[in-house]
Write a protein that holds these residues in place. Structure first.
Motif, mmCIF file in Angstrom:
data_model
loop_
_atom_site.group_PDB
_atom_site.id
_atom_site.type_symbol
_atom_site.label_atom_id
_atom_site.label_comp_id
_atom_site.label_asym_id
_atom_site.label_seq_id
_atom_site.Cartn_x
_atom_site.Cartn_y
_atom_site.Cartn_z
ATOM 1 N N VAL A 309 0.845 -1.203 0.000
ATOM 2 C CA VAL A 309 0.000 0.000 0.000
ATOM 3 C C VAL A 309 0.871 1.239 0.000
ATOM 4 N N ARG A 310 1.875 1.235 0.858
ATOM 5 C CA ARG A 310 2.721 2.412 1.038
ATOM 6 C C ARG A 310 3.495 2.774 -0.222
ATOM 7 N N LYS A 342 -5.793 0.296 21.108
ATOM 8 C CA LYS A 342 -5.684 1.725 20.777
ATOM 9 C C LYS A 342 -5.323 1.903 19.303
ATOM 10 N N THR A 343 -4.282 1.133 18.873
ATOM 11 C CA THR A 343 -3.860 1.242 17.475
ATOM 12 C C THR A 343 -4.979 0.782 16.545
ATOM 13 N N MET A 344 -5.663 -0.275 16.928
ATOM 14 C CA MET A 344 -6.746 -0.810 16.086
ATOM 15 C C MET A 344 -7.835 0.229 15.902
ATOM 16 N N GLU A 345 -8.186 0.889 17.026
ATOM 17 C CA GLU A 345 -9.230 1.922 16.947
ATOM 18 C C GLU A 345 -8.829 3.031 15.987
ATOM 19 N N LYS A 346 -7.588 3.506 16.183
ATOM 20 C CA LYS A 346 -7.086 4.614 15.365
ATOM 21 C C LYS A 346 -7.082 4.217 13.887
ATOM 22 N N THR A 347 -6.637 2.984 13.613
ATOM 23 C CA THR A 347 -6.558 2.521 12.231
ATOM 24 C C THR A 347 -7.945 2.422 11.613
ATOM 25 N N LEU A 348 -8.882 1.821 12.347
ATOM 26 C CA LEU A 348 -10.234 1.658 11.811
ATOM 27 C C LEU A 348 -10.867 3.011 11.521
ATOM 28 N N ARG A 356 -2.366 6.822 1.743
ATOM 29 C CA ARG A 356 -1.160 5.996 1.666
ATOM 30 C C ARG A 356 -0.653 5.545 3.033
ATOM 31 N N PHE A 357 -0.749 6.401 4.040
ATOM 32 C CA PHE A 357 -0.113 6.102 5.331
ATOM 33 C C PHE A 357 -1.093 5.634 6.397
ATOM 34 N N VAL A 358 -2.314 5.299 5.978
ATOM 35 C CA VAL A 358 -3.342 4.996 6.976
ATOM 36 C C VAL A 358 -3.001 3.747 7.795
ATOM 37 N N LEU A 359 -2.209 2.812 7.180
ATOM 38 C CA LEU A 359 -1.888 1.577 7.896
ATOM 39 C C LEU A 359 -0.543 1.647 8.622
ATOM 40 N N ASP A 360 0.116 2.818 8.580
ATOM 41 C CA ASP A 360 1.452 2.941 9.154
ATOM 42 C C ASP A 360 1.550 2.487 10.602
ATOM 43 N N ASP A 361 0.645 2.961 11.462
ATOM 44 C CA ASP A 361 0.747 2.624 12.889
ATOM 45 C C ASP A 361 0.620 1.131 13.103
ATOM 46 N N ALA A 362 -0.366 0.543 12.452
ATOM 47 C CA ALA A 362 -0.576 -0.897 12.607
ATOM 48 C C ALA A 362 0.633 -1.666 12.080
ATOM 49 N N ILE A 366 3.131 -4.295 14.226
ATOM 50 C CA ILE A 366 3.389 -5.690 13.852
ATOM 51 C C ILE A 366 4.860 -5.901 13.542
ATOM 52 N N TYR A 367 5.499 -4.903 12.917
ATOM 53 C CA TYR A 367 6.920 -5.015 12.600
ATOM 54 C C TYR A 367 7.738 -5.209 13.880
ATOM 55 N N PHE A 368 7.463 -4.358 14.879
ATOM 56 C CA PHE A 368 8.244 -4.452 16.110
ATOM 57 C C PHE A 368 7.894 -5.706 16.915
#
Lengths: 433, 353
Positions: A309-310, A342-348, A356-362, A366-368
């Motif tokens: 996506v990015r 918290k991240t899930m809420e923000k992403t949804l 483009r960056f809407v999935l960045d936090d999620a 997952i990366y970390f």
């Protein structure tokens, strides 16, 4: 070094022929028989000679240019250098102050003019004039006594003239300087203060930054160089041999994406950092196999989808984001990823307006998660250790008996052929001896 | 004639003074944590032995100065551009030319290979960056499928694909950098902050892949956040134009090459310059720099026709490479670190190993 060669001077020099043309017109305008009718104007108690007003609309545009270049100046609003097609009064500028005769306007003259204004009435200088005055004072400080002396002399001389003449001369001089030293426009002023404010803000933020001690940073370079030295072909050579030196492409073949068994160095490199593992296609595949055993393969798949996506096409973002939601984020999704609430809420929330960056936090989360948990366990796993044990250490290519006989340099399929089957595969090109 | 934008009592002079004092404070803060020099830390490492690098391939075919080149991810193909408007794709290993494009402008100062290997981007005096998909059909005119992506108001100095074929980052003589979507040509983000031409940029090899550094004629090197467009860090210690910037492989630092005949290393975490690579005998500017795979060596091409190889940690020069007959304009190490390529105003490219 830039290749820009346009200079300010070039622009000015082009204007000289235009000025000559304008001046010819101005002179004919003032012709007593054929020119514009001039009227004497009664202004309070003094009679101002040589005033005229322009009513011919066709000439308006040419007139505008005359005003802009200072051949005619308005009387009522001297700072507003435009020509109005009404009854407002204008006056012809004396040839002494024409652009062609007195160009370029000298700094010294401007300094004298400002000094006169300052002496005549304290505080008569407006903001930008004050700034110019101070700047000039700094720049030509060595002649400042001369400037002040000249100013005083000129003021004294003007006091001895008739009031009418004096006012005209003052108007002429003011008009001249308004054209040659235009006031900085409020927008420009705003812009410079805006830029300065951004610089100040930037510096304030920089001051607040957390810095790391030099010793720690520099040590990290030493460690990095040490760790990667065996992998640096220029520093330490590579096995079996450097293709550029021996014309043998075994090194590239053994390290290709699709080789059956990787080299030891390559597998070792995966243990340097999580990024190294993910950057190698083979490493990624191995890691995926491991994650499947641990039933957490959706994490890597989710991360890959987010990368897509990015870095993908802007037009396809909404549909891609939708796919990701359906597969990984929706409640009850087939490959649901475990993100904190918290991240899930923000992403949804952000998915309502996908960008483009809407999935960045999620993705970061997952990366970390993988980096801190799955990655270290992978490195300790049997899967990894087995691969490392089986990995090849290539034999160094034996030096050719006849070193001057160059080997054939084989061409390789171009990556642009990605979709086609390799037609040129293995076509050997004979180099003439 | 109101002076909007200024608070009461402020003038541009007071703003200027405040800006200067903040700058001085910033330098003070930076200096506080500088407890050791790089060469001191590097004392315990062994010095590098005799260094032998030779020209292994010479690529002849350009009719005029070579201005830029880039490697393909397959580690053997390169794209190069020149002053005469030609962009050539070579298989550097066999020295065969595989594709050639004639640009509608001269001075093609920027070229880049797409990560997939299926396209190249280039631009220069036309103020644009165009993407050409590479076709293997010998009869097809590559220029027919060209896509105009970036539009600047001055020459294009540098371009680079981000992690995919779909986005391009450009820098220009108009003082800005910009991020573009290739398919639509849409401007995704622009980066303002340089006060003169921007000559070079490089993407950070970081985990999050969100920053890049740029260097320009205002002697500044700026680090940018690609997502917000903000200038997050700025370094100004060079004495002349910065011609080239390149990240250290770990992404924690970057090197610059400048017209003041020095190359410098800046650390991002310490937020300061940590090394200068210079010699009294090097008088001409450095046009291009790149690190070897481990980051131990810095290859720098100079306007005096030579390439100097620096020991990054010790700060000394380990070798000087002769061979080009005119200015070296570009130096790039191959993706697997087996060799590096140099392009020069003598119309040739050389592969060194």
């Amino acid at each position: 070094m830039t290749i820009n060669t346009l200079s300010q001077d070039g622009v000015q020099r082009q204007q000289m022929p235009c000025l000559t043309k304008m001046e010819r017109m101005i002179i004919s305008m003032q012709d007593p028989d054929m020119g514009i009718k001039l009227r004497n104007q009664r202004l309070l108690i003094t009679v101002i000679p040589h005033k005229c007003s322009i009513s011919d609309e066709e000439a308006l545009h040419v007139g505008q240019l005359f005003v802009k270049y200072g051949y005619i100046y308005p009387l009522k609003e001297p700072r507003n250098l435009i020509l109005k097609a009404d009854d407002s009064s204008y006056r012809f500028q004396t040839p002494y102050y024409w652009m062609s005769t007195r160009w370029p306007a000298s700094e010294l003259d401007y300094a004298i003019y400002l000094a006169k204004k300052n002496i005549r009435k304290q505080g008569e200088l407006i903001e930008y004039e004050k700034e110019c005055y101070n700047a000039l004072h700094k720049r030509i400080n060595h002649t400042w006594d001369f400037v002040v002396m000249q100013a005083r002399e000129q003021l004294r001389a003007s006091k001895q003239r008739r009031k009418g003449d004096r006012i005209v001369l003052e108007c002429q001089e003011q008009a001249y300087w308004l054209v040659n030293r235009p006031p900085v426009s409020p927008e420009h002023y705003k812009l410079t203060t805006l830029t300065k404010n951004t610089i100040i803000e930037h510096n304030r933020i920089s001051l607040a930054r957390n810095r790391v001690k030099s010793s720690i940073c520099l040590e990290s370079y030493v460690k990095y160089c040490e760790q990667y030295q065996p992998h640096d072909p220029i520093m330490q050579g590579c096995l079996p041999s450097n293709p550029w030196i021996t014309d043998d492409i075994m090194f590239w073949n053994m390290n290709s994406e699709t080789v059956a068994l990787p080299t030891k160095l390559r597998v070792e490199r995966w243990s340097f950092s999580f990024m190294e593992l993910l950057n190698d296609q083979m490493g990624r595949k191995e890691f995926l196999t491991y994650l499947e055993k641990e039933f957490s393969a959706e994490n890597l798949c989710f991360w890959q989808a987010c990368e897509d996506v990015r870095h993908g096409e802007t037009a396809k973002i909404p549909e891609k984001v939708d796919e990701v939601y359906k597969q990984f984020l929706a409640p009850g999704a087939s490959r649901w990823v475990n993100i904190d609430s918290k991240t899930m809420e923000k992403t949804l929330e952000g998915l309502k307006r996908p960008h483009r960056f809407v999935l960045d936090d999620a993705q970061m989360h997952i990366y970390f998660l993988m980096k801190k948990d799955s990655y270290p366990r992978y490195l300790k796993s049997e899967l990894y250790k087995n691969l490392l044990a089986r990995a090849i250490v290539p034999q160094e290519t034996k030096k050719s008996v006849f070193p001057f006989m160059r080997r054939q340099r084989h061409s390789s399929p171009s990556p642009a052929l990605a979709t086609q089957t390799a037609e040129d595969d293995g076509k050997a090109k004979d180099e003439s001896r | 004639m109101a002076c909007q934008g200024l608070a009461k009592g402020e003038t541009t002079n007071t703003l200027k003074a405040e800006s200067e004092s903040l700058k001085a404070k910033l330098e003070e803060e930076r200096a506080k944590l500088h407890d050791v020099e790089l060469h001191q830390v590097a004392e315990k490492i062994d010095a590098l032995g005799q260094f032998v690098m030779k020209t292994r391939r010479t690529l002849k075919g350009h009719g005029n100065k070579v201005l830029c080149m880039d490697w393909c991810r397959d580690k053997r193909r390169i794209v190069s551009s020149s002053q005469d408007g030609k962009v050539i794709v070579w298989d550097a290993y066999t020295t065969n030319k595989e594709h050639a494009v004639t640009m509608p402008c001269t001075w093609v100062m920027a070229c880049a290979y797409a990560p997939s290997g299926c396209a190249v981007a280039c631009g220069g005096l036309d103020n644009k960056c165009s993407v050409y998909p590479l076709s293997l059909d010998k009869n097809e005119n590559l220029a027919a499928k060209k896509k105009s992506v970036a539009m600047h108001t001055n020459y294009l100095s540098s371009c680079s694909f981000t992690n995919s074929d779909m986005q391009i980052l450009t820098s220009s003589g108009d003082g800005t950098c910009a991020l573009w979507d290739v398919e639509s040509g849409q401007l995704l983000q622009s980066f303002h902050g340089h006060s003169a031409d921007v000559l070079s940029l490089d993407l950070a090899p970081s985990e999050t892949g969100n920053t890049f550094v740029s260097g320009g004629c205002d002697k500044k090197a700026n680090v940018w956040d690609m997502r917000s467009g903000q200038n997050v860090q700025s370094f100004e210690t060079h004495e002349s134009d910065i011609n080239n910037v390149k990240y250290y492989p770990s992404g924690d630092a970057f090197a610059t090459g400048s017209d003041d005949a020095t190359c410098r290393l800046y650390d991002l975490r310490a937020d300061r310059e940590v090394a200068i690579y210079s010699k009294d005998s090097i008088i001409f500017g450095a046009s291009s720099v790149d690190f070897s795979l481990s980051g131990r060596l810095l290859f720098a091409g100079y306007n005096d026709y030579t390439i100097n190889v620096w020991d990054v940690l010790k700060g000394t020069r380990v070798a000087i490479l002769f061979g080009h007959e005119n200015r070296v304009s570009t130096v790039r190490v191959s993706p697997d670190g087996t060799a590096f390529c140099s392009g020069s105003w003598d119309n040739t490219l050389r592969i060194w190993a």
